[in-house]
Design a protein around this motif. Structure first.
Motif, short mmCIF file in Angstrom:
data_model
loop_
_atom_site.label_atom_id
_atom_site.label_comp_id
_atom_site.label_asym_id
_atom_site.label_seq_id
_atom_site.Cartn_x
_atom_site.Cartn_y
_atom_site.Cartn_z
N LYS A 86 0.84 -1.21 0.00
CA LYS A 86 0.00 0.00 0.00
C LYS A 86 0.87 1.26 0.00
N LEU A 87 2.04 1.20 0.67
CA LEU A 87 2.96 2.34 0.62
C LEU A 87 3.47 2.57 -0.80
N GLN A 88 3.70 1.48 -1.54
CA GLN A 88 4.11 1.62 -2.94
C GLN A 88 2.99 2.24 -3.77
N GLU A 89 1.75 1.83 -3.51
CA GLU A 89 0.60 2.45 -4.19
C GLU A 89 0.51 3.93 -3.84
N LEU A 90 0.75 4.26 -2.57
CA LEU A 90 0.75 5.66 -2.14
C LEU A 90 1.84 6.44 -2.88
N ASN A 91 3.04 5.88 -2.95
CA ASN A 91 4.13 6.54 -3.67
C ASN A 91 3.80 6.73 -5.15
N ASP A 92 3.21 5.72 -5.76
CA ASP A 92 2.83 5.83 -7.18
C ASP A 92 1.79 6.95 -7.36
N PHE A 93 0.84 7.04 -6.43
CA PHE A 93 -0.18 8.07 -6.52
C PHE A 93 0.43 9.45 -6.30
N ILE A 94 1.29 9.58 -5.30
CA ILE A 94 1.95 10.87 -5.04
C ILE A 94 2.71 11.31 -6.29
N LYS A 95 3.43 10.38 -6.91
CA LYS A 95 4.19 10.70 -8.12
C LYS A 95 3.26 11.11 -9.26
N SER A 96 2.12 10.43 -9.39
CA SER A 96 1.17 10.76 -10.46
C SER A 96 0.58 12.15 -10.28
N GLN A 97 0.60 12.67 -9.06
CA GLN A 97 0.09 14.00 -8.76
C GLN A 97 1.18 15.06 -8.82
N GLY A 98 2.37 14.66 -9.27
CA GLY A 98 3.48 15.60 -9.39
C GLY A 98 4.24 15.80 -8.09
N GLY A 99 4.04 14.91 -7.14
CA GLY A 99 4.69 15.04 -5.84
C GLY A 99 5.99 14.27 -5.73
N ASP A 100 6.59 14.39 -4.55
CA ASP A 100 7.84 13.68 -4.21
C ASP A 100 7.48 12.42 -3.45
N MET A 101 7.94 11.29 -3.94
CA MET A 101 7.62 10.03 -3.28
C MET A 101 8.18 10.01 -1.85
N LEU A 102 7.51 9.23 -1.00
CA LEU A 102 8.00 9.06 0.38
C LEU A 102 9.36 8.39 0.35
N SER A 103 10.27 8.92 1.12
CA SER A 103 11.55 8.26 1.27
C SER A 103 11.48 7.41 2.53
N GLU A 104 12.49 6.61 2.77
CA GLU A 104 12.49 5.80 3.98
C GLU A 104 12.63 6.66 5.23
N ASP A 105 13.40 7.72 5.15
CA ASP A 105 13.68 8.53 6.32
C ASP A 105 12.98 9.88 6.24
N ILE A 106 12.13 10.15 7.24
CA ILE A 106 11.39 11.40 7.33
C ILE A 106 11.39 11.87 8.77
#
Length: 135
Positions: A86-106
């Motif tokens: 689901k985190l990968q799906e979230l990253n894919d969605f963030i990227k599709s919206q022009g965002g920066d994917m989640l990194s491991e460290d935040i």
């Protein structure tokens, strides 16, 4: 009411005006993705190794009079509980919206964390600053 042309998003979106939707909205700019009782920004606001710097940078953002933060541990635990797929799906969605994917460290409100195993590793290495708007 959803029309046949509107594609439903896999996650609910928070727009810059404070509205939310699971479908694209004309003339509105997406700000973040809603997870539980908060929304994480589509964009990171930089990197730092200092918790107080991360908090100051996040507080500069405000969505519909809601000030942002670096997110509390409960919020990030909710994000981490999505699991890797689901985190990968979230990253894919963030990227599709022009965002920066989640990194491991935040950053969270209590320091630097690793989102994939939700541990508090060494705090001196720079990590992403990603504003969170609690709803």
């Amino acid at each position: 009411m959803q029309t046949t042309n509107e594609k439903e998003y896999p996650f609910e979106v928070l727009y810059t005006d404070g509205s939310r939707s699971r479908t694209p909205k004309e003339n509105k700019s997406p700000w973040g993705v809603i997870i539980g009782n908060g929304a994480l920004s589509l964009k990171i606001s930089g990197k730092t190794s200092n918790t107080s710097v991360a908090d100051i940078i996040c507080r500069r953002e405000c969505i519909a009079n809601n000030p942002c933060s670096s997110g509390n541990d409960d919020f990030w635990a909710k994000v981490a509980s999505l699991g890797r797929q689901k985190l990968q799906e979230l990253n894919d969605f963030i990227k599709s919206q022009g965002g920066d994917m989640l990194s491991e460290d935040i950053f969270s409100s209590s320091g630097r964390i690793n989102i994939y195993d939700y541990t508090h590793p060494k705090r001196h290495k720079a990590a992403d600053i990603r504003p969170v708007c609690m709803l």
